[in-house]
Design a protein around this motif. Structure first.
Motif, PDB file in Angstrom:
ATOM      1  N   PHE A 238      32.918  48.124  41.761  1.00  0.00           N
ATOM      2  CA  PHE A 238      32.833  48.665  40.408  1.00  0.00           C
ATOM      3  C   PHE A 238      34.167  48.519  39.669  1.00  0.00           C
ATOM      4  CE2 PHE A 238      29.117  50.966  42.132  1.00  0.00           C
ATOM      5  CZ  PHE A 238      28.215  50.725  41.113  1.00  0.00           C
ATOM      6  N   ARG A 239      35.262  48.865  40.360  1.00  0.00           N
ATOM      7  CA  ARG A 239      36.576  48.792  39.716  1.00  0.00           C
ATOM      8  C   ARG A 239      36.946  47.337  39.410  1.00  0.00           C
ATOM      9  NH1 ARG A 239      41.083  51.895  37.535  1.00  0.00           N
ATOM     10  NH2 ARG A 239      42.699  50.308  37.370  1.00  0.00           N
ATOM     11  N   ASP A 240      36.609  46.419  40.300  1.00  0.00           N
ATOM     12  CA  ASP A 240      36.909  45.007  40.071  1.00  0.00           C
ATOM     13  C   ASP A 240      36.150  44.485  38.852  1.00  0.00           C
ATOM     14  OD1 ASP A 240      38.072  42.382  41.073  1.00  0.00           O
ATOM     15  OD2 ASP A 240      35.935  41.900  41.133  1.00  0.00           O
ATOM     16  N   ALA A 241      34.874  44.883  38.721  1.00  0.00           N
ATOM     17  CA  ALA A 241      34.098  44.468  37.549  1.00  0.00           C
ATOM     18  C   ALA A 241      34.697  45.060  36.278  1.00  0.00           C
ATOM     19  CB  ALA A 241      32.644  44.904  37.711  1.00  0.00           C
ATOM     20  N   TYR A 242      35.173  46.302  36.358  1.00  0.00           N
ATOM     21  CA  TYR A 242      35.798  46.963  35.207  1.00  0.00           C
ATOM     22  C   TYR A 242      37.067  46.229  34.786  1.00  0.00           C
ATOM     23  CZ  TYR A 242      38.481  50.628  32.792  1.00  0.00           C
ATOM     24  OH  TYR A 242      39.249  51.337  31.905  1.00  0.00           O
ATOM     25  N   GLU A 243      37.916  45.921  35.771  1.00  0.00           N
ATOM     26  CA  GLU A 243      39.151  45.206  35.460  1.00  0.00           C
ATOM     27  C   GLU A 243      38.866  43.811  34.913  1.00  0.00           C
ATOM     28  OE1 GLU A 243      41.667  45.171  38.868  1.00  0.00           O
ATOM     29  OE2 GLU A 243      41.836  47.348  38.973  1.00  0.00           O
ATOM     30  N   GLY A 244      37.857  43.153  35.484  1.00  0.00           N
ATOM     31  CA  GLY A 244      37.507  41.823  35.016  1.00  0.00           C
ATOM     32  C   GLY A 244      37.032  41.839  33.572  1.00  0.00           C
ATOM     33  N   LYS A 245      36.267  42.861  33.215  1.00  0.00           N
ATOM     34  CA  LYS A 245      35.775  42.956  31.841  1.00  0.00           C
ATOM     35  C   LYS A 245      36.922  43.187  30.874  1.00  0.00           C
ATOM     36  CE  LYS A 245      31.921  44.908  29.230  1.00  0.00           C
ATOM     37  NZ  LYS A 245      30.719  45.773  29.327  1.00  0.00           N
ATOM     38  N   LEU A 246      37.871  44.033  31.246  1.00  0.00           N
ATOM     39  CA  LEU A 246      39.035  44.253  30.402  1.00  0.00           C
ATOM     40  C   LEU A 246      39.863  42.984  30.259  1.00  0.00           C
ATOM     41  CD1 LEU A 246      40.308  47.778  31.561  1.00  0.00           C
ATOM     42  CD2 LEU A 246      39.083  47.214  29.465  1.00  0.00           C
ATOM     43  N   ALA A 247      40.029  42.267  31.383  1.00  0.00           N
ATOM     44  CA  ALA A 247      40.817  41.035  31.351  1.00  0.00           C
ATOM     45  C   ALA A 247      40.180  39.982  30.453  1.00  0.00           C
ATOM     46  CB  ALA A 247      40.992  40.490  32.763  1.00  0.00           C
ATOM     47  N   ASP A 248      38.853  39.999  30.354  1.00  0.00           N
ATOM     48  CA  ASP A 248      38.146  39.035  29.510  1.00  0.00           C
ATOM     49  C   ASP A 248      38.019  39.501  28.071  1.00  0.00           C
ATOM     50  OD1 ASP A 248      37.812  37.411  31.711  1.00  0.00           O
ATOM     51  OD2 ASP A 248      35.819  38.202  32.206  1.00  0.00           O
ATOM     52  N   GLY A 249      38.640  40.625  27.747  1.00  0.00           N
ATOM     53  CA  GLY A 249      38.590  41.126  26.383  1.00  0.00           C
ATOM     54  C   GLY A 249      37.383  41.975  26.070  1.00  0.00           C
ATOM     55  N   PRO A 252      34.345  48.132  28.158  1.00  0.00           N
ATOM     56  CA  PRO A 252      33.388  48.891  28.987  1.00  0.00           C
ATOM     57  C   PRO A 252      32.886  50.121  28.249  1.00  0.00           C
ATOM     58  CG  PRO A 252      35.381  48.320  30.209  1.00  0.00           C
ATOM     59  CD  PRO A 252      35.661  48.033  28.775  1.00  0.00           C
ATOM     60  N   GLY A 253      31.763  50.657  28.700  1.00  0.00           N
ATOM     61  CA  GLY A 253      31.205  51.860  28.121  1.00  0.00           C
ATOM     62  C   GLY A 253      32.105  53.059  28.339  1.00  0.00           C
ATOM     63  N   ARG A 254      31.840  54.110  27.566  1.00  0.00           N
ATOM     64  CA  ARG A 254      32.702  55.290  27.628  1.00  0.00           C
ATOM     65  C   ARG A 254      32.678  55.934  29.012  1.00  0.00           C
ATOM     66  NH1 ARG A 254      31.963  59.655  22.978  1.00  0.00           N
ATOM     67  NH2 ARG A 254      32.724  57.804  21.846  1.00  0.00           N
ATOM     68  N   PHE A 255      31.495  56.029  29.619  1.00  0.00           N
ATOM     69  CA  PHE A 255      31.404  56.657  30.948  1.00  0.00           C
ATOM     70  C   PHE A 255      32.156  55.827  31.982  1.00  0.00           C
ATOM     71  CE2 PHE A 255      29.334  57.092  35.094  1.00  0.00           C
ATOM     72  CZ  PHE A 255      29.466  58.458  35.292  1.00  0.00           C
ATOM     73  N   ALA A 256      31.954  54.492  31.948  1.00  0.00           N
ATOM     74  CA  ALA A 256      32.638  53.623  32.901  1.00  0.00           C
ATOM     75  C   ALA A 256      34.146  53.714  32.732  1.00  0.00           C
ATOM     76  CB  ALA A 256      32.170  52.178  32.731  1.00  0.00           C
ATOM     77  N   SER A 257      34.600  53.736  31.479  1.00  0.00           N
ATOM     78  CA  SER A 257      36.036  53.833  31.240  1.00  0.00           C
ATOM     79  C   SER A 257      36.587  55.158  31.745  1.00  0.00           C
ATOM     80  CB  SER A 257      36.330  53.681  29.743  1.00  0.00           C
ATOM     81  OG  SER A 257      35.928  52.416  29.267  1.00  0.00           O
TER      82      SER A 257
END
Length: 367
Positions: A238-249, A252-257
């Motif tokens: 989950f954290r890797d997907a979160y970081e990847g999404k941030l890195a790609d600009g 993430p949703g408010r709950f995920a963040s």
């Protein structure tokens, strides 16, 4: 056995049941305390903390060990407190992002940290009560308290919580696992007392051996620690997907963040899971060897392709593949994580699926 001794054993069994239910009540309180920790450490409470960490992570890319900015939080009565944590640790290993660890479930808030400490205290109390229940069960049957699935389950959850508390005592950054651990322990105990409960009884002849203390105890310990590694692996994904999404600009949703920004970095979670699994893998190897020796004593053969033996070996192969993949550059990260989860799924199947659905020489676990 005399009537007096039988009555004493029955009383001990009732005491054990009472203690197990009592531990479930305390674990429930710990569950709500952990919920409060995550709630009061929510994104709205730690906006400055998150912004400071994000800025440090961007400005300090490649600078390992960058100091974390002090976070000032406001308490009741207008008083303020300065929290120096979390310490920002950037990752510069090949194939990883330079991302700092999050501030934890409490999010750097005084109130969140207070509830977190209460949750840990309640978890420790529940652990002591549950451990007393396991000991009382052992005294009631006058043998090792893992001769059936009910006894195995209550001991498993006790060891898992004990391992978690030991890591906390060693100052390891694992408090983020508290809510997940308490939730799954309650699930494990609920299944145990509802569907797996078996009255205190003596063992089948095949289990009358000192190898019961050696083989089954190591199997329980390995499973409990493998569970901690699996929990870290799931959160890593989950954290890797979160970081990847941030890195790609992405955004993430408010709950995920709110949740994922407070977790350790993907690199930290990956390292935690790998070290846990690598540390316990030799003991799992010993568990299989000890089982083979016990089988030779009990049944006159060391290996007979019994379902339990087969799936124990499959689990060993799966973890061996994971450790090899994790050490191979082309299979680090998510691919290796999927292997780790598959290996733990094999362990779970070996316990529930094989015991309940398949028959063999190990079909004495009692349900």
């Amino acid at each position: 056995m005399t009537p007096l001794a039988a009555a004493a054993n029955e009383n001990l069994a009732e005491i054990s049941n009472y203690l197990i239910y009592s531990s479930m009540a305390v674990y429930t309180l710990a569950f709500f305390a952990h919920i409060a920790e995550w709630t009061f450490g929510s994104r709205s409470k730690v906006a400055r903390t998150a912004a400071a960490l994000t800025g440090a992570g961007q400005a300090g890319a490649g600078q390992a060990g960058a100091a974390a900015p002090a976070v000032q939080v406001r308490g009741k009565g207008g008083s303020t407190a300065v929290l120096d944590q979390p310490k920002v640790v950037t990752r510069s290993a090949a194939g990883t992002r330079d991302v700092p660890d999050g501030p934890g479930a409490a999010g750097g808030t005084v109130q969140g940290d207070l509830y977190g400490r209460i949750a840990i205290s309640l978890t420790a109390l529940a652990f002591l009560v549950e451990a007393a229940g396991v000991v009382a069960r052992a005294m009631s049957v006058q043998r090792a308290p893992w001769g059936n699935m009910y006894e195995f389950s209550i001991t498993f959850s006790t060891v898992a919580v004990g391992a978690y508390l030991v890591l906390l005592a060693l100052k390891k950054n694992v408090r983020w696992m508290g809510l997940i651990l308490v939730t799954t322990v309650l699930l494990d105990l609920g299944i145990a007392v509802t569907w797996l409960y078996t009255d205190s009884d003596q063992l089948v002849p095949a289990l009358h051996s000192y190898w019961l203390w050696i083989h089954v105890s190591t199997a329980i310990f390995c499973g409990a620690v493998f569970y901690l590694g699996a929990a870290g692996t799931v959160l890593y994904l989950f954290r890797d997907a979160y970081e990847g999404k941030l890195a790609d600009g992405g955004k993430p949703g408010r709950f995920a963040s709110s949740v994922l920004e407070r977790m350790p970095s993907a690199a930290s979670l990956d390292k935690f899971s790998y070290r846990i699994n690598a540390a316990v893998f030799p003991l799992w190897t010993f568990t299989i060897i000890a089982g083979a020796i016990w089988a030779g004593d009990a049944w006159g053969r060391y290996w007979g392709w019994d379902p339990k033996e087969v799936w124990s070996f499959v689990t060993w192969v799966a973890y061996a593949c994971y450790l090899h993949a994790r050490a191979t550059a082309g299979w680090k990260g998510r691919k290796a994580a999927y292997l780790a989860l598959f290996a733990f799924a094999c362990w779970i199947w070996n316990y529930y699926g094989v015991n309940i659905l398949l028959s063999g020489k190990h079909s004495y676990a009692g349900v």
